[in-house]
Every structure is written in C-alpha cells, then in structure tokens.
Design an enzyme around this catalytic site. Sequence first.
Site, PDB file in Angstrom:
ATOM      1  N   ARG A  53       0.757  -1.058   0.323  1.00 35.59           N
ATOM      2  CA  ARG A  53       0.187  -0.230  -0.148  1.00 35.59           C
ATOM      3  C   ARG A  53       0.929   1.452  -0.168  1.00 35.59           C
ATOM      4  O   ARG A  53       0.970   1.639   1.145  1.00 35.59           O
ATOM      5  CB  ARG A  53      -1.126  -0.520   1.486  1.00 35.59           C
ATOM      6  CG  ARG A  53      -1.593  -1.283   1.163  1.00 35.59           C
ATOM      7  CD  ARG A  53      -3.121  -1.348   2.662  1.00 35.59           C
ATOM      8  NE  ARG A  53      -3.840  -2.304   2.502  1.00 35.59           N
ATOM      9  CZ  ARG A  53      -4.055  -2.407   3.561  1.00 35.59           C
ATOM     10  NH1 ARG A  53      -4.482  -1.789   4.578  1.00 35.59           N
ATOM     11  NH2 ARG A  53      -5.331  -3.519   3.957  1.00 35.59           N
ATOM     12  N   ASP A  55       2.501   4.865  -0.272  1.00 32.58           N
ATOM     13  CA  ASP A  55       1.406   6.178   0.219  1.00 32.58           C
ATOM     14  C   ASP A  55       1.325   7.073  -0.605  1.00 32.58           C
ATOM     15  O   ASP A  55       1.932   6.745  -1.814  1.00 32.58           O
ATOM     16  CB  ASP A  55       2.775   6.690   1.475  1.00 32.58           C
ATOM     17  CG  ASP A  55       3.180   6.207   2.256  1.00 32.58           C
ATOM     18  OD1 ASP A  55       1.445   5.418   2.658  1.00 32.58           O
ATOM     19  OD2 ASP A  55       3.937   6.889   3.511  1.00 32.58           O
ATOM     20  N   ARG A 205      11.904   5.825   3.783  1.00 30.10           N
ATOM     21  CA  ARG A 205      11.969   7.304   3.680  1.00 30.10           C
ATOM     22  C   ARG A 205      12.692   7.310   4.549  1.00 30.10           C
ATOM     23  O   ARG A 205      13.632   8.734   3.988  1.00 30.10           O
ATOM     24  CB  ARG A 205      10.744   7.996   3.281  1.00 30.10           C
ATOM     25  CG  ARG A 205       9.903   7.851   2.400  1.00 30.10           C
ATOM     26  CD  ARG A 205       8.998   8.362   2.331  1.00 30.10           C
ATOM     27  NE  ARG A 205       8.526   9.853   2.687  1.00 30.10           N
ATOM     28  CZ  ARG A 205       7.442  10.270   2.944  1.00 30.10           C
ATOM     29  NH1 ARG A 205       6.057   9.458   3.314  1.00 30.10           N
ATOM     30  NH2 ARG A 205       7.085  11.790   3.270  1.00 30.10           N
TER      31      ARG A 205
END
Length: 260
Positions: A53, A55, A205
């Site tokens: 999933r 972002d 990230r």
Amino acid sequence: MPRYALKIDYDGTPFAGWQAQADQPSVQGAVEAALARLDPGFAGGARIAAAGRTDAGVHATGQVAHADLEKDWDPFRLSEALNFHLKPAPVAVLAAVPVGDDFHARFSALERRYTFRLIARRAPVTHDRGRVWQVLNPLDAGAMRAGAAHLIGRHDFTTFRSSICQAQSPVKTLDEITIEEIPLPQGAEYRFHLRARSFLHNQVRSIVGTLERVGAGAWAPDRVAEVLEARNRAACGPVCPPQGLYLTGVGYPRDPFAGA
C-alpha cells in the site's frame, strides 16, 4: 472465479496513495473503476488486493495486485481493456496473467523492492519534477554506503518507523541496500535500492533521509548504527518526501509474469 495477477505501473502524484478512500483519488480506486466497466463482480463492489500500500505521492513500476473475475479473459485482451478504461489516469497495467486460487498478491510475496531517486544539484530539476527528491549540495556516496551497511540484516527498526505504523513488530530483516551514483550535468543522481520481505511504514523514506545527512557530511557513517540502536523515532534523520520513492518489484516463489 478465475483469478488474475496484474503488474501495475503508476505515477502517484495525483493520488492519495494506493488504498481506496471514500473522498480522495487512489490507485486502487482507479483500477477497480476500470474493472467495473468489464466485470459484473467489480460493478457490484468487489475489491482487488495489492502487494504493498504505497503512500500519497509514491510511484510504482512493479506493483502487483490480484483480482477475482466472473469472466474468463484472454490475458492480453484484459490488459488492453483495462488500459483503455484507465485513461486518462497515470496508471497502466503492464501485464495480466491467470494464477491459481492459492496466489495472493500480498501474502504470497517473498520480498518487495523499492528504489528512491535523489538528485543533488543547484539548478532546479525540470524533466523529473515531482519524481525525485532534490537537494542542492553534492553528497558523498562512499560515506552513505558505509552508513547503510549498519542497517543490513535483522534489526529492531523502531527509529525508522512511522508513529502511525500498524505493523505488529518493528523487527525486520533488510536484505539489501545499494546506492548508485549517476553523473548529471552540474550534479548527480543517487539511486537507493532496498530489498526486504516487508517494510515498516515510512521505513525507506526514513532510511534515505538519514543517509542523506551522512552524505552531506552532517553525520558520520557510524552515527547510523547509534540511531538504529537507540530505537527512538526522535533519533532518526529527516523523513524525505514521497515523490522520489518507487515500488519497483515484488518477488514470489514462482514469478507469475514469467513469459507474459
């Protein structure tokens, strides 16, 4: 009901992420809307399942999803029909293949592969705007590789985990981090390739943001080991923006798209 695996490519810029949401555009919603034009089950509210999933703002070149359809489709005709109905959304079905009922895009996956693109140069990016993270000053790729080496293997990645992460455990095994340095006019692009069975929310990230601090000379490479051991979100470097992140592939016991 025949099950099909879909390999999906998308620009995440206009979407609030992969997952369908009632009031915002999503990649899942775009694919399901296209399927609803072709299959009675999806017209009635059936759903697809994906390997990851992503972002808001995150892209994919190798997302995998599966769909249970009421009709038997020729795989090529299915991908062509989906791509027709996906227009003008920046989403494309690269391949559609029939799979067994035991295949699940998420739970059958053995690994996920992500790439993060970072460009370092003074002049603004033009062609890659919205698809990379830009910093202004040169980075030391050797220092970033030395810092990344501390993260390989099985660790408690609490430091690199979002506060809203829903994973049951922060312990993950990071199998690979490689960093490419590609010369550009008046700068360079750095591509961070990460591979693991699964990732925590914002883990990639957070890692890249921390390694950028090392490459900029603000942190020594050994500090990466210290912040990992701290198991404290506050010790992490800045979380870099989503537009440089790409889901590039998903590994399965047998590649469903081999020969597609």
